[in-house]
Design an enzyme around this catalytic site. Sequence first.
Site, PDB file in Angstrom:
ATOM      1  N   HIS A  51     -43.930  17.489 -56.217  1.00 48.35           N
ATOM      2  CA  HIS A  51     -43.123  18.101 -57.263  1.00 48.35           C
ATOM      3  C   HIS A  51     -41.638  18.102 -56.904  1.00 48.35           C
ATOM      4  CE1 HIS A  51     -46.467  19.437 -59.709  1.00 48.35           C
ATOM      5  NE2 HIS A  51     -47.086  19.818 -58.600  1.00 48.35           N
ATOM      6  N   SER A 349     -50.549  25.242 -55.907  1.00 47.65           N
ATOM      7  CA  SER A 349     -49.445  24.371 -56.270  1.00 47.65           C
ATOM      8  C   SER A 349     -48.121  25.140 -56.131  1.00 47.65           C
ATOM      9  CB  SER A 349     -49.616  23.896 -57.709  1.00 47.65           C
ATOM     10  OG  SER A 349     -48.563  23.057 -58.066  1.00 47.65           O
TER      11      SER A 349
END
Lengths: 492, 425, 124
Positions: A51, A349
């Site tokens: 990310h 995450s």
Amino acid sequence: MKNYDIIIIGGGVIGCMTARALSRFDLKVLLIEQESDIGMGASSANSAIIHAGHDPMPGSLKAEMNRIANPMWDQISTELGISFRRCGAYIVAIGEDEFGCLTALKERSDSNGVTSEIISAEEMRRREPLVNPAVSGALFTPTAGMVDPFAACVASIENAIQNGVEVLTETAFTGFIMEGKTITGIHTNQGDFACRWVVNAAGTYSDEVMHAAETCQDFKITPRRGEYYLLDKAEIEMNNILFPVPSAVSKGILVLGSTHGNVLVGPNSQSTEDKENKSVTSEGLAEIWQGAQKLVPSISPRSVIAMFAGLRATGNAACLTPGVNYNNDFVIERSVEVNGLINLAGIESPGLTAAPAIAQRVIELLQDSGETLIDKQNWNPIRPARPHFNHMNREEQADLVAKDPRYGRIVCRCEMITEGEIIAEIHAPLPARTYDAIKRRTWLGTGRCLGSFDMPRVVDILAHELNLPATAISKKGAGSEFLQRQTKEVEA
Amino acid sequence: MTIKVRYDVVVIGSGPGGLAAAIAAKKNGAQDVLIIERDIEPGGILLQCIHNGFGVEVFKQDLPGPSYAQRFINEAFQVGVEFLLDTMVLNITRDHRIAATSKRHGFFTIQAKAVVLAMGCRERTRAQVRLPGTRPSGVFTAGTAQRWVNVEGYMPGKNFVILGSGDIGMIMARRLTFEGAKVERVLEVMPYLSGLTRNYVQCLMDFDIELQLKHTVKNIIGKNRVEAIEAVAVDDRWNYIPGTEEIIPCDTLLLSVGLIPENELSRQAGVLIDPVTAGPFVDDGFQTNIPGIYSAGNVVHVYDLVDWVTEAGLIAGRSAARLVQKGPQLNSKTIPVKAGENVRYVVPHNLNPDHLAEDDIRIQMRVRQPIEAPVWVEVRIGGNLLHRKAEPYARPGEMVTIPLKPAHLDEVKAASELTVAIVKR
Amino acid sequence: MAKLSENVICVTCPKGCTLIVTRDGETVIDVENGCKRGKDYAQQELIDPRRMVASSVRLKGGLHPLLPVYTSVPFPKPRIPELLALLRKIEISTPVTLDQIVLENVLDTGINIHASREMKVVTG
């Protein structure tokens, strides 16, 4: 009792990267994993994205770790010989209503120190022709990338093993050995081990490890299950990462072209109390399809070739930054309640992205507590990649087959995986001893036939190479054997 | 053997379609004919189909699969077909260049004047029918289980549930019972049997194995190994009917949920694929859209009898030999064949009326839904009936065939397209 | 004894016709819906049902550990379990030729068991 400086509990990407980071120092390190292979939890069932870091709550540990880790991936992937593509990601606004959200997302991205730009609908359609024509614009984060998350686990643990770390699979933590408030070792189902430090990287079980040391009684992991579907390469091709405009709890159902060339869609988000419930559901399928088709209308459930679910290790830790109201932050700490415990908990995450920074932080935590870490003279950060026949051009393939004819025999016809590759994995630094271990390493059996052609052949190769009867060969460890008896063995 | 640089005809696959094609190519005048087979012996899937029921049309005998294959393997060797076994074709180009690899011969490329694709078909999997639940060991396709039980010599479980009433599923139910396993249930989502009725009688009824139509698997249960499946009844639109769930304890779920022609190589070569059959568009000589590339057998569409696969192979091989000797037939007019009422698909997709001067052309089709009443199978030109044939019924599990005869030549020649339909009498 | 009508699904060929059989005890009086082979089948099925049996036996020295085998003609249905039990105990050695007799006059039925394929000697 075998004695270690540090024992890492958990062979997910956090444990594996931590093992590698520690392997550069003159320390005796053991990593234990309760499953038959490393990376069998969330580390092999996630969105495979590095990310950019636009999304986490500004000021949270998640945001900080993401920001520090993202730039580390170029070097790490090169050292470890794994594929990594810094392709950027798009948060796609569909319809005029969503377009307004992009500004807020851009602001959040800015406050996380992440580069991003809003692009027009036209530009989005140009960059990804399959995108919903009703797109109204997108936020592009150029630093996002794509990686094979399991390859990241296996390559980092192999590099750690090369540099002296020991690994025990099918070894489950059952409790601490304490002297007063100091950890001196652990109990496992394979016996006791002495150590000075324990790194808790137990994923969805990290709360239970904390509680076993009678610490952090309020901390609780409530896994959130995410289902994914993998599509046939022949049916749809895409190279981008597309996110929807996010919801409060998740980044939403995304569509991306994975490093293996398949389009991946998912995940949904279902809270569950069951830490083993990795089932896929028809409700999940419906939800994911609705989400995926919002971004890419031409996607069809008919092209599904594989499905799986992962459990996010969602914790309830409050963010420690003053003024930030956020209750699902990472826990990266040296326990203050007992001596010798480092907790890496609630790592959901962007845990995959953050892994190298978290591993680095473990080193700092050790140093902060007065541990003198001495560099190994001969530490080698390079983990040589093994040949992947299907990724080579014809000349390279011919050369490889000429050198070792076992690379000339294709065992998995869909993904073109050779006998040579399978045997290499069986004899790798961390030997692949099950069908799934070979599958995750080579991508065998992930194609259209889902292993129905290669399975008997792989069982045969495993039995031969490991010198075991075929009936002892399993899908993913004890209890998951494929074969029950010989056809003509008369039943009692 | 030494690998030549050039061959007249290269056949990919040594199942019944490939064997027949190679034999026919050789017998019809092709010189160097090579079969490339990925397995270590020729014969294809027939080698694991040890049950009988093969050859009723071709040999007027009821043979087991390996016997049927052996007859063609022997004939292929006799007529001088060459074999490359344990060899995988990596790709085929439009101009018939074939790249392949094997442990024994390494990596090589060869040039063919004509190629026959005979890769057969593969089984649909759990993901393709999107079965929910966990992912334990013990979910296998019926064909994988068949290979283990019949060839490798291992039983993949003790208590089985079989999803799908396809022929392989039912035949495996009997095989597993023969070898001491228990088949708890066969579930079929459709309201009718998807395999042949005689297999229902001989494989299920004979052994009191229960078949539940309009039922499917709602959930697979078990972490390491299958522990049970949850069965459920479905309505006409395949929606679960609440309250009908039943947990069936078992350690293995076998899937017999359909076959798909295996056309990855064909696609790479540029062969156009019919989305309904999942096989190439072909003419009556089984030539694909690419001149000199033919396809034979289950790679074209999934047959219910091996005898028809053999016949298709013979036609494809003969066509390939004709091309090798006479070169491509330029400017020959082809006539499309369309699916009319109740017909799901038709093969061939188009035909060359000149061929009709020499021989019959068989038109084969499948119906969409079972018609359990006497029917006409009709071939029409425009609105006019060219030819028809009576059948006592029409079922999706059984292919329907109607031949065109040389007598139809003039009318077919004048047609712009043919339509085939199946209508109640 | 009263006349009895029952349905028998014919397994002679892939068509799988449903035959309507009328019989008086052991005597078949009429078969509707069947061809000649179907009528014979109905007669046989009601009086002495038989099936082709295909299975395998253990094999030594071949490419595979099993040799597929089959009955030369349909075998009495009630005795199939007995036949299978016997086949489980048999082991034969390569070379084997196609249709070679593996068991002669098995269980005194007058029926032979044949090899369904050839199997060459494999060394090493």
